[in-house]
Scaffold this motif. Structure first.
Motif, PDB file in Angstrom:
ATOM      1  N   ARG A 138      -6.170   0.597  -5.744  1.00 65.42           N
ATOM      2  CA  ARG A 138      -5.395   2.197  -5.848  1.00 65.42           C
ATOM      3  C   ARG A 138      -6.275   3.125  -5.198  1.00 65.42           C
ATOM      4  O   ARG A 138      -7.178   2.925  -6.349  1.00 65.42           O
ATOM      5  N   ARG A 176      -9.321  -5.544  -3.803  1.00 65.00           N
ATOM      6  CA  ARG A 176      -9.707  -4.010  -2.242  1.00 65.00           C
ATOM      7  C   ARG A 176      -9.351  -4.660  -1.412  1.00 65.00           C
ATOM      8  O   ARG A 176      -8.759  -5.827  -0.982  1.00 65.00           O
ATOM      9  N   TYR A 199       0.477  -0.875   0.283  1.00 66.11           N
ATOM     10  CA  TYR A 199       0.009   0.253   0.174  1.00 66.11           C
ATOM     11  C   TYR A 199       0.922   1.379   0.080  1.00 66.11           C
ATOM     12  O   TYR A 199       0.102   2.796  -0.100  1.00 66.11           O
ATOM     13  N   HIS A 200       2.043   0.703   0.428  1.00 70.77           N
ATOM     14  CA  HIS A 200       3.396   2.380   0.697  1.00 70.77           C
ATOM     15  C   HIS A 200       3.746   2.453  -0.672  1.00 70.77           C
ATOM     16  O   HIS A 200       4.556   3.593  -0.146  1.00 70.77           O
ATOM     17  N   ILE A 207      -3.470  -4.780  -6.057  1.00 70.99           N
ATOM     18  CA  ILE A 207      -4.743  -4.700  -5.397  1.00 70.99           C
ATOM     19  C   ILE A 207      -4.909  -3.214  -5.796  1.00 70.99           C
ATOM     20  O   ILE A 207      -4.115  -2.082  -7.025  1.00 70.99           O
ATOM     21  N   ALA A 241       4.568   2.907  -4.596  1.00 67.52           N
ATOM     22  CA  ALA A 241       3.285   2.806  -6.169  1.00 67.52           C
ATOM     23  C   ALA A 241       4.192   1.303  -7.294  1.00 67.52           C
ATOM     24  O   ALA A 241       5.306   0.634  -6.697  1.00 67.52           O
ATOM     25  N   PRO A 242       3.065   0.681  -7.329  1.00 71.30           N
ATOM     26  CA  PRO A 242       3.335  -0.480  -8.447  1.00 71.30           C
ATOM     27  C   PRO A 242       4.292  -0.175  -9.375  1.00 71.30           C
ATOM     28  O   PRO A 242       4.629   0.421  -9.653  1.00 71.30           O
TER      29      PRO A 242
END
Lengths: 110, 225
Positions: free
Chosen positions: B225, B79, A43-44, B223, A46-47
């Protein structure tokens, strides 16, 4: 064997069992902590390439701990470890020989 | 002279003899090869199976990455709730089942049969729970329109690769549940030994190991975003 010696032996076995369980619980905690860390990083970050490298590195650490402690490979003879691990890594790495082809498909040039 | 000789330890213990325990006379002890890597042959075979299975999963994850890389519209449908939360729960269940299996083997080696069987069955029950959570995850995705060759967001190959990898893993989990139940029961009746239970454990830990790579590569890299 005297009753005292039998009792001491039983206590030693009991202590050893508790020590092993403590070690197992620590390994279990570390594996779960790494799983949590992976979610935080996902989540922190960037892909992209950086996230892929981070995810793979953490998965390798997690897997390495599981193989060494849960599957007890570290307690086996070194010959077995040398026969299994480098061979597997070699095969998995060789699969990546055609990796660059996926970029060609995406960009429609080499 | 070609007489049959039996190994003294088996003969003395009064146990039944299989062909493998019978040494043909005339060749002497030279005919008996030493165990490779000083582990039982069954354990070596299990390790070789694990390695070949690891390569199978490696190839599938590679194919997944390849298709993702080659597709400009690869979907990112996961999600936090319900997918990632569910996956975290599944990871917790599977890693916990590895711990319970470890405890089962310890009890089996210590000769505590009752506890060994109880922990083995608990491991199998956790495996069933994992499968139920997995099916819940799948049903959520199919309800959103993710099918084998179609989805509402992008590359149709997403469903094919996703269901193939997670499905193969789920088959391994279900196979493991059956194997552990059988081995645990037979260990209880005395047909199997602690070494056999350890083989089941080795396979179960491998199933756990594969999941450690499936989660980041398939779920966390995609995921929403």
């Amino acid at each position: 064997m005297s009753p005292n010696a039998t009792l001491n032996s039983a206590l030693a076995v009991d202590r050893q069992t508790k020590d092993r369980l403590t070690k197992d619980l620590i390994v279990y905690g570390i594996i779960l902590a790494i799983a949590g860390l992976q979610v935080l990083m996902a989540y922190h970050t960037a892909p992209g390439k950086q996230l892929l490298v981070q995810m793979l590195a953490l998965a390798l650490v997690q897997g390495g701990i599981a193989v060494a402690f849960f599957m007890h490979l570290r307690d086996e003879k070194r010959g077995l470890i040398l026969a299994l691990i480098p061979t597997t890594i070699f095969v998995l790495v060789m699969m990546n020989m055609i990796w660059s082809d996926s970029f060609r498909l995406f960009r429609m040039h080499p | 002279m070609n007489t049959l000789r039996t190994q003294p330890s088996y003969a003395a213990s009064g146990g039944t003899l299989s062909e493998a325990n019978v040494v043909m006379g005339g060749h002497g002890n030279d005919a008996m090869e030493a165990r490779p890597f000083a582990i039982p042959s069954k354990k070596l075979v299990m390790w070789l199976f694990i390695i070949s299975d690891a390569v199978t999963f490696g190839a599938m994850l590679f194919a997944y990455g390849y298709l993702k890389n080659a597709s400009p519209d690869w979907p990112a449908p996961f999600r936090f709730y319900p997918s990632i939360f569910n996956v975290l729960l599944m990871t917790f269940v599977l890693v916990s089942s590895s711990l319970t299996m470890l405890i089962a083997v310890r009890h089996a080696k210590a000769g505590d049969k009752t506890k060994a069987i109880r922990w083995t069955y608990l491991t199998a029950a956790l495996g069933v729970l994992f499968a139920v959570l997995h099916l819940r995850e799948w049903s959520g995705l199919t309800a959103e329109g993710v099918h084998m060759f179609s989805n509402p967001w992008g590359s149709p190959m997403f469903g094919a690769t996703f269901y193939s990898i997670t499905g193969l893993h789920l088959i391994h989990v279900l196979g493991g549940v059956i194997a552990l139940t059988v081995v645990g029961t037979r260990f209880g009746t005395g047909r199997y030994t602690a070494a056999d239970l350890e083989l089941g454990a080795l396979y179960w830990h491998f199933v756990d190991l594969v999941w450690m790579f499936v989660v980041p590569m398939v779920y966390l890299m995609n995921i929403a975003r």
